[in-house]
Design a protein around this motif. Sequence first.
Motif, PDB file in Angstrom:
ATOM      1  N   GLY A  57       2.206   1.884  -3.425  1.00  0.00           N
ATOM      2  CA  GLY A  57       1.143   2.440  -4.265  1.00  0.00           C
ATOM      3  C   GLY A  57       0.872   3.901  -3.983  1.00  0.00           C
ATOM      4  N   LEU A  58       0.868   4.265  -2.700  1.00  0.00           N
ATOM      5  CA  LEU A  58       0.603   5.662  -2.331  1.00  0.00           C
ATOM      6  C   LEU A  58       1.730   6.595  -2.771  1.00  0.00           C
ATOM      7  CD1 LEU A  58      -0.976   5.232   1.212  1.00  0.00           C
ATOM      8  CD2 LEU A  58      -2.121   5.892  -0.901  1.00  0.00           C
ATOM      9  N   VAL A  59       2.948   6.101  -2.817  1.00  0.00           N
ATOM     10  CA  VAL A  59       4.071   6.922  -3.272  1.00  0.00           C
ATOM     11  C   VAL A  59       4.099   7.004  -4.792  1.00  0.00           C
ATOM     12  CG1 VAL A  59       6.600   7.014  -3.381  1.00  0.00           C
ATOM     13  CG2 VAL A  59       5.465   6.518  -1.215  1.00  0.00           C
ATOM     14  N   TRP A  65       1.624   6.864  -7.051  1.00  0.00           N
ATOM     15  CA  TRP A  65       0.576   7.675  -7.694  1.00  0.00           C
ATOM     16  C   TRP A  65       0.981   9.140  -7.847  1.00  0.00           C
ATOM     17  CZ3 TRP A  65      -4.533   5.621  -5.143  1.00  0.00           C
ATOM     18  CH2 TRP A  65      -4.897   4.432  -5.766  1.00  0.00           C
ATOM     19  N   ILE A 107       0.842  -1.210   0.000  1.00  0.00           N
ATOM     20  CA  ILE A 107       0.000   0.000   0.000  1.00  0.00           C
ATOM     21  C   ILE A 107       0.869   1.249   0.000  1.00  0.00           C
ATOM     22  CG2 ILE A 107      -1.648   1.315   1.403  1.00  0.00           C
ATOM     23  CD1 ILE A 107      -2.862  -1.435   2.184  1.00  0.00           C
ATOM     24  N   ALA A 108       1.968   1.239   0.769  1.00  0.00           N
ATOM     25  CA  ALA A 108       2.869   2.402   0.806  1.00  0.00           C
ATOM     26  C   ALA A 108       3.501   2.649  -0.564  1.00  0.00           C
ATOM     27  CB  ALA A 108       3.955   2.184   1.861  1.00  0.00           C
TER      28      ALA A 108
END
Length: 62
Positions: free
Chosen positions: A25-27, A29, A22-23
């Motif tokens: 993915g968040l970075v 985007w 998840i981390a």
Amino acid sequence: MEFLGKFFSTVRLSWKLWLVSIAIGLVSWPLAVIGKYIPVPKTPFAKFFVKPFQQRRGARNS
């Protein structure tokens, strides 16, 4: 990822690996959005290097 687990040899992710995924993915985007705003020239960059060599080749054959 548990679908067809035996066929593809997949295993469950631990909660730590879920957080890492998840981390990432968040970075990624915001980086992708920033990358969309980098201007791209209409002329390909490689064309600036090919043109002088083609002119030399033409002059040598003449």
